[in-house]
Scaffold this motif. Structure first.
Motif, short mmCIF file in Angstrom:
data_model
loop_
_atom_site.label_atom_id
_atom_site.label_comp_id
_atom_site.label_asym_id
_atom_site.label_seq_id
_atom_site.Cartn_x
_atom_site.Cartn_y
_atom_site.Cartn_z
N ALA A 183 0.84 -1.19 0.00
CA ALA A 183 0.00 0.00 0.00
C ALA A 183 0.88 1.24 0.00
CB ALA A 183 -0.91 -0.02 1.22
N GLY A 184 0.29 2.33 -0.49
CA GLY A 184 1.01 3.59 -0.51
C GLY A 184 1.02 4.18 -1.91
N GLU A 185 1.92 5.14 -2.14
CA GLU A 185 2.03 5.78 -3.45
C GLU A 185 2.84 4.86 -4.35
OE1 GLU A 185 2.95 10.22 -5.33
OE2 GLU A 185 2.85 9.89 -3.16
N ILE A 186 2.14 4.02 -5.09
CA ILE A 186 2.80 2.94 -5.85
C ILE A 186 3.64 3.49 -7.00
CG2 ILE A 186 0.80 2.52 -7.34
CD1 ILE A 186 1.55 -0.50 -7.02
N THR A 210 1.05 -3.72 -10.75
CA THR A 210 2.47 -3.90 -11.02
C THR A 210 2.96 -2.93 -12.09
OG1 THR A 210 2.14 -6.26 -10.61
CG2 THR A 210 4.22 -5.63 -11.62
N ARG A 211 4.15 -2.41 -11.88
CA ARG A 211 4.79 -1.55 -12.89
C ARG A 211 5.29 -2.45 -14.02
NH1 ARG A 211 6.97 3.87 -11.99
NH2 ARG A 211 7.36 4.69 -14.08
N TRP A 212 4.62 -2.40 -15.17
CA TRP A 212 5.01 -3.25 -16.30
C TRP A 212 6.17 -2.64 -17.09
CZ3 TRP A 212 -0.57 -4.63 -18.34
CH2 TRP A 212 -1.10 -5.66 -17.55
N TYR A 216 3.83 2.07 -18.26
CA TYR A 216 2.58 1.34 -17.99
C TYR A 216 2.54 0.76 -16.58
CZ TYR A 216 0.82 1.60 -22.76
OH TYR A 216 0.33 2.06 -23.96
N LEU A 217 1.37 0.94 -15.98
CA LEU A 217 1.05 0.29 -14.70
C LEU A 217 -0.01 -0.76 -14.97
CD1 LEU A 217 1.49 0.38 -11.56
CD2 LEU A 217 -0.54 1.86 -11.46
N LEU A 404 -7.63 2.49 -5.88
CA LEU A 404 -6.54 3.20 -6.58
C LEU A 404 -6.99 4.65 -6.74
CD1 LEU A 404 -3.92 1.87 -7.69
CD2 LEU A 404 -4.89 2.16 -9.97
N GLU A 405 -6.20 5.57 -6.20
CA GLU A 405 -6.57 6.98 -6.21
C GLU A 405 -5.59 7.79 -7.05
OE1 GLU A 405 -7.88 10.40 -2.99
OE2 GLU A 405 -6.53 8.79 -2.36
N ILE A 406 -6.13 8.56 -7.99
CA ILE A 406 -5.29 9.43 -8.83
C ILE A 406 -5.08 10.74 -8.10
CG2 ILE A 406 -4.99 10.47 -11.11
CD1 ILE A 406 -5.22 7.40 -11.07
#
Length: 408
Positions: A183-186, A210-212, A216-217, A404-406
């Motif tokens: 959790a957190g600012e991914i 996941t950071r692809w 891209y996320l 997921l928050e923008i």
């Protein structure tokens, strides 16, 4: 009771009854008259059993608490504590309640037998009972006790095995949970948090954020049919397909529809009916454009400032239902203040005590209500609403809820 059994001579056939008796057991003989105990003891010892004597019910309870017994034979009328009162005391005792009790009566009186049964007696013998009847009832009582002992031992073995399995499930559940994103600012400008509640200690739900690549996320949530170790292992094996290196090699365009179509071909419906649902998203970080596709999974919820809630997904078949099924990618642009809620159907398929379904409407209203609440608190509040609806903290199905928050 003044009448006593005439046991001074054995009846014909008594030795034959002895030969059919079972292995030695401990019998507690309770009677305030010494002569009656002596005569009854002699008969029971001829059956090969160990006999312990007590003069009344009070003394009998003290002996039972210290030594126990396989069977109790008690007179009805005694000082201090009579036979029926002894029955009540034994049946009220946690460790003694399964011990069979035979009450000795003067006559075959229905009212007396009814009282004895109500107060805990398991069987009766009249004072004039024959040798064969005494032998039969004693052996029947001991057979009952042996069956109870076997059941208790079986229960202990089952309980031990269950404890070992619970420990294994907990260990496996911890492993599955370790695969979840932190959790957190991914990534810069996007915050992540989640709640996960498996229904049986180990669930078939799994999600990945996941950071692809640099641009891209990857987002994915899936729900395996069934519960327990099997579905969890299948979910874990699928999670490996969402690693950055695998995605870059197998799906360099990061197209969700293509990814799901590939999964559908690789995972046909099994003979056991195993399948799964999945939602996959690819968020282009520079533009905040989200491409997504779904296979039988509930549409993701998008909430926005001062705008109606928007479902993000389509009605499609789950993975494995049709090898030629086409899964199309769709697209939506995200902006600052938007929130995405990825979830499994276990969060909203809950019933009230009146059998009323919370349903997606209740869930979506809850998501909308916490749009401006801090993300973690909002997720916890949504889960609590589901618990409150069903008036219990446990869920029939696994519950996975990802927020997921923008931020910018």
């Amino acid at each position: 009771m003044t009448e006593r059994i005439n046991l001074m001579t054995e009846e014909p056939g008594f030795e034959k009854a002895i030969s059919g008796s079972s292995s030695p057991s401990t019998i507690l003989l309770v009677d305030d008259e010494k002569l009656a105990r002596m005569v009854t003891r002699r008969r029971l010892e001829r059956l090969g059993h160990k006999i312990i004597e007590a003069e009344d019910g009070k003394q009998a309870m003290a002996i039972l608490e210290e030594h126990g017994a396989d069977l109790i034979i008690s007179d009805w009328m005694m000082p201090e504590m009579d036979g029926p009162t002894l029955c009540e005391a034994v049946k009220a005792h946690e460790k003694l309640r399964s011990t069979p009790i035979i009450l000795m009566t003067a006559l075959d009186q229905p009212a007396q037998i009814a009282e004895g049964l109500q107060r805990g007696a398991d069987d009766f013998l009249t004072k004039s009972a024959s040798d064969q009847e005494v032998t039969a009832r004693v052996n029947a009582g001991l057979r009952t006790q042996r069956l109870i002992d076997n059941l208790e031992r079986s229960y202990e073995v089952i309980a031990q095995k269950q404890s070992e399995m619970d420990a294994e499930l907990k260990s496996a559940a911890n492993f599955v949970t370790s695969l979840f994103p932190k959790a957190g600012e991914i990534v810069p400008g996007i915050r992540l948090d989640w709640e996960f509640i498996p229904s049986l200690g180990l669930g078939g739900d799994l999600f990945q954020v996941t950071r692809w690549s640099d641009e891209y996320l990857g987002l994915a949530i899936l729900d395996m049919s069934g519960h327990g170790i099997g579905p969890a292992l299948r979910a874990v094996s699928l999670a490996l397909k969402f690693r950055a290196d695998h995605m870059a090699q197998s799906h360099p365009t990061y197209d969700p529809g293509e990814i799901i179509a590939s999964l559908n071909k690789e995972n046909p419906l099994t003979d056991e009916g195993e399948y799964f649902t999945i939602w996959v998203g690819a968020l282009h970080l520079p533009t905040r454009r989200l491409r997504y596709a779904t296979a039988g999974h509930p549409a993701v919820v998008l909430t926005r400032n001062d705008q109606p809630l928007q479902p993000i997904g389509a009605k499609t078949w789950p993975i494995g239902f049709g090898i030629e099924e086409v899964y199309q990618s769709e697209e939506v642009s995200l902006q600052s203040g938007d929130r995405l809620y990825l979830f499994s159907d276990g969060i909203y398929e809950v019933f009230s005590p009146a059998e009323e379904l919370w349903d997606r409407t209740g869930f979506e209203n809850a998501c909308q209500a916490v749009h401006t609440t801090p993300l973690k608190q909002g997720l916890q509040w949504i889960v609590q609403q589901a618990k409150d609806w069903q008036h219990q903290d446990t869920f029939f199905d696994d519950v996975a809820l990802v927020g997921l928050e923008i931020l910018s």
